[in-house]
Design a protein around this motif. Structure first.
Motif, PDB file in Angstrom:
ATOM      1  N   LYS A  37       0.809  -1.271  -0.039  1.00 45.55           N
ATOM      2  CA  LYS A  37      -0.045  -0.011  -0.003  1.00 45.55           C
ATOM      3  C   LYS A  37       0.959   1.379   0.117  1.00 45.55           C
ATOM      4  O   LYS A  37       0.572   2.374  -0.705  1.00 45.55           O
ATOM      5  N   VAL A  38       1.916   1.114   0.693  1.00 41.64           N
ATOM      6  CA  VAL A  38       2.858   2.372   0.935  1.00 41.64           C
ATOM      7  C   VAL A  38       3.647   2.639  -0.370  1.00 41.64           C
ATOM      8  O   VAL A  38       3.595   3.868  -0.941  1.00 41.64           O
ATOM      9  N   ALA A  39       4.065   1.406  -1.023  1.00 43.24           N
ATOM     10  CA  ALA A  39       4.666   1.706  -2.169  1.00 43.24           C
ATOM     11  C   ALA A  39       3.815   1.919  -3.350  1.00 43.24           C
ATOM     12  O   ALA A  39       4.337   3.054  -3.999  1.00 43.24           O
ATOM     13  N   MET A  40       2.502   1.804  -3.364  1.00 39.57           N
ATOM     14  CA  MET A  40       1.668   2.138  -4.505  1.00 39.57           C
ATOM     15  C   MET A  40       1.519   3.595  -4.190  1.00 39.57           C
ATOM     16  O   MET A  40       1.456   4.364  -5.243  1.00 39.57           O
ATOM     17  N   GLU A  41       1.100   4.122  -2.932  1.00 33.88           N
ATOM     18  CA  GLU A  41       1.123   5.659  -2.609  1.00 33.88           C
ATOM     19  C   GLU A  41       2.087   6.348  -2.919  1.00 33.88           C
ATOM     20  O   GLU A  41       1.983   7.429  -3.556  1.00 33.88           O
TER      21      GLU A  41
END
Length: 154
Positions: free
Chosen positions: A8-12
């Protein structure tokens, strides 16, 4: 203890930077179909009949002996040496399952990464690092030069 938070953090972060986001793993329906076709009814019975982590390695024994709560187990499982021990156990006890869940997916992910151009940041599960690194080095150097075993700590 938020499963998948790293993705999720990588996508954000990727979206903030205008980076192209690529899902490079085998789709779950495909993986489940492969498990179904690779395993017999007896294989499934063996999984449910065998005690969890029978024949534990020293790393696994240490992890569970030092277990104070679920958080300590999760933290312990973030160690590459523990993940390797779990994979060895799975390969020994349930080789068909290990083939589909680990090895086939490692190969697929390397194939997907090889197709990408430019600078790439890949976020993968800890259980896939060894396989991806080995396969990457194998394709990078070919059979003429054996890859050096990687032992990065995470």
């Amino acid at each position: 203890m938020d499963p998948g938070l790293e993705f999720k953090v990588a996508m954000e972060e990727g979206e903030k930077r205008g980076a192209r986001i690529v899902f490079g793993d085998v789709p779950i329906k495909t993986t489940m179909g492969r498990i179904t076709s690779a395993m017999t009814a007896m294989d499934v019975v063996k999984i449910f009949a065998s005690p969890l982590f029978s024949k534990p390695s020293p790393e696994m024994r240490e992890l569970f002996e030092n277990m104070k709560n679920i958080e300590s187990v999760v933290e312990g499982m973030k160690r590459r040496v523990v993940v390797r021990a779990m994979q060895r156990w799975m390969a020994e006890m349930h080789p068909k399952l290990a083939q589909v869940l680990i090895h086939e997916r490692d190969k697929y992910m390397v194939e997907q990464l090889r197709k990408l151009e430019g600078r790439v940041v890949a976020v993968v599960g800890l259980g896939h690092l060894d396989g991806i690194e080995r396969l990457w080095e194998d394709t990078e150097f070919g059979a003429s030069q054996p890859p050096t075993p990687s032992d990065h700590s995470v």
